[in-house]
Design an enzyme around this catalytic site. Structure first.
Site, mmCIF file in Angstrom:
data_model
loop_
_atom_site.group_PDB
_atom_site.id
_atom_site.type_symbol
_atom_site.label_atom_id
_atom_site.label_comp_id
_atom_site.label_asym_id
_atom_site.label_seq_id
_atom_site.Cartn_x
_atom_site.Cartn_y
_atom_site.Cartn_z
ATOM 1 N N ASP A 218 0.769 -1.141 -0.091
ATOM 2 C CA ASP A 218 -0.001 -0.030 -0.003
ATOM 3 C C ASP A 218 0.998 1.205 0.023
ATOM 4 O O ASP A 218 2.128 1.101 -0.476
ATOM 5 C CB ASP A 218 -0.897 -0.093 1.205
ATOM 6 C CG ASP A 218 -2.034 0.912 0.912
ATOM 7 O OD1 ASP A 218 -2.108 2.053 0.557
ATOM 8 O OD2 ASP A 218 -3.254 0.093 0.990
ATOM 9 N N HIS A 241 2.019 2.041 -3.116
ATOM 10 C CA HIS A 241 1.404 2.839 -3.746
ATOM 11 C C HIS A 241 1.812 4.466 -3.447
ATOM 12 O O HIS A 241 0.967 5.325 -3.839
ATOM 13 C CB HIS A 241 -0.052 2.988 -3.083
ATOM 14 C CG HIS A 241 -0.909 1.595 -3.163
ATOM 15 N ND1 HIS A 241 -2.053 1.386 -2.858
ATOM 16 C CD2 HIS A 241 -0.374 0.475 -4.070
ATOM 17 C CE1 HIS A 241 -2.392 -0.072 -3.230
ATOM 18 N NE2 HIS A 241 -1.253 -0.439 -3.985
#
Ligand code: NAG
Length: 392
Positions: A218, A241
């Site tokens: 993430d 991310h």
């Protein structure tokens, strides 16, 4: 006579100073910790903490080489501490049970609560998150999972050369903290592990993150509501991310984010580079005074992105627009390669357009072809090298 008195006084002061600065060391092995990775060492760590906390001298909690099972969530509370400073000097690894149930219902596995002047130096935290990720991937109902290391309502935190592996949820979280310095931190979880953000900050101020390497499933760093005065420098991110301000604007009444500098960072194969993300919902939040400087993108899907229309589950944002005001954001010397054609995307809110977005020397390539930029409700200025051409 006078000089003699002065000398005596100096000796006295020196003695006072050196005795008050004397450190005491508590070795967790002396309190029954076992380095075999199988016997629960939680109570030994807690005993060492209680003594360190009660000491009037600066204290060291020493964790020698080896693996120490911390079989259930552990809280170090600083509320009644007398000591001026506590340093965890860690040569070993703290490991969570491999089956997720033992810690997954808690918010945090290793939690610091209302502490002042805690330093963590060295060591590895291995949360063994794989069994929870496997549960989540089946689509069954699984617990949310625990953050590996959390500081709550704490001040003057130092985290030095710590390694965090395979968290269930976030690796490191700072909530309502003041004055923290994280450096030489190394975070690692597979690119497909869910919600394993590297460092998540919320409601905190004065946080510096330096010389760190983050690979997760993430955000490498996520910056939630209420943060200010953040400095992020020399961070390598990927897979992951990217570095995200957001998600913001979930709540109507929400504290803003301001004064954030992200300097000399490298993104490698990440989904995003420098991202600001807000829910398409009513909110009085804001993002302002942000500087993104000297970033290198290596095959990044969205190198520069403002997404003010974030709404993955349509039910959450019934035909709304984001109320979060985004202003004064600088992108300077951002270069490298984009993995998609749209290398610069400002998808701002119809209700609260972005203002004072400034681009200077942006040079992003996409394969052999020119990259493009895309703007909606974004205003600002552009200078210097601009590849792709600015749409502001
Ligand atoms: C912005 O944050 C930095 C630390 O990152 C701090 O040194 C500086 O004083 C802050 N500026 C303002 C205006 O608060």
């Amino acid at each position: 006579m006078v000089t003699k008195l002065v000398v005596l006084l100096l000796i006295f002061l020196l003695f006072q100073f050196s005795s008050s600065a004397k450190q005491v060391t508590y070795n967790v092995l002396s309190f029954g910790a076992k380095s075999n990775g199988r016997s629960d060492s939680k109570s030994a760590f807690l005993k060492a903490w209680v003594l360190a906390c009660a000491s009037t001298n600066p204290a060291i909690i020493y964790v020698p080489k080896g693996r120490y099972l911390i079989a259930s969530p552990l809280t170090f509370s600083g509320q009644v501490c007398k000591t001026k400073a506590i340093t965890f000097k860690i040569d070993g690894t703290l490991v969570a049970p491999s089956s997720y149930n033992a810690i997954s219902k808690a918010e945090v596995w290793i939690k610091f609560y209302r502490t002042n002047r805690v330093t963590i130096s060295g060591g590895t935290l291995d949360a063994q998150g794989a069994s929870l990720w496997a549960c989540k991937s089946t689509g069954k109902s699984c617990p949310k999972g625990a953050t590996t290391l959390g500081f709550y309502h704490s001040q003057n935190i130092v985290i030095n050369s710590l390694r965090s592996l395979n968290s269930q949820m976030f690796h490191i979280q700072l909530y309502a903290c003041k004055n923290a310095k994280l450096q030489g931190v190394s975070i690692s979880a597979p690119g497909l592990s869910p919600n394993t953000d590297g460092i998540h900050l919320s409601s905190s101020t004065g946080v510096t993150i330096l010389n760190s390497k983050i690979a997760t499933g993430d955000d490498c760093i996520s910056i939630g509501p209420g943060n200010s005065n953040l400095w992020i420098e020399k961070v390598v991110c990927g897979p992951g991310h990217g570095i995200s301000i957001g998600s913001l604007g979930w709540d109507v009444q929400e504290a803003g984010v301001q004064n954030v500098t992200v300097n000399t960072v490298t993104f490698i194969g990440s989904d995003n580079g420098l991202r600001i993300k807000t829910w398409a919902r009513r909110s009085n939040g804001f993002v302002r005074n942000v500087v993104f400087q000297h970033a290198t993108m290596v095959n990044v899907k969205n190198p520069i992105l403002i997404d003010a229309n974030y709404c993955p589950d349509a039910g959450n944002c019934p035909n709304q627009v984001s109320g979060v005001k985004i202003s004064n954001v600088v992108y300077e010397d951002i270069h490298g390669t984009s993995a998609t054609r749209v290398a610069v995307k400002f998808d701002c809110s119809r209700g609260k357009p972005c203002t004072d977005i400034r681009l200077k020397d942006v040079d992003l390539k996409y394969g052999g072809q020119p990259a493009v930029s895309s703007c909606a409700y974004a205003a600002g200025s552009a200078h210097g090298i601009l590849r792709p051409t600015s749409c502001l």
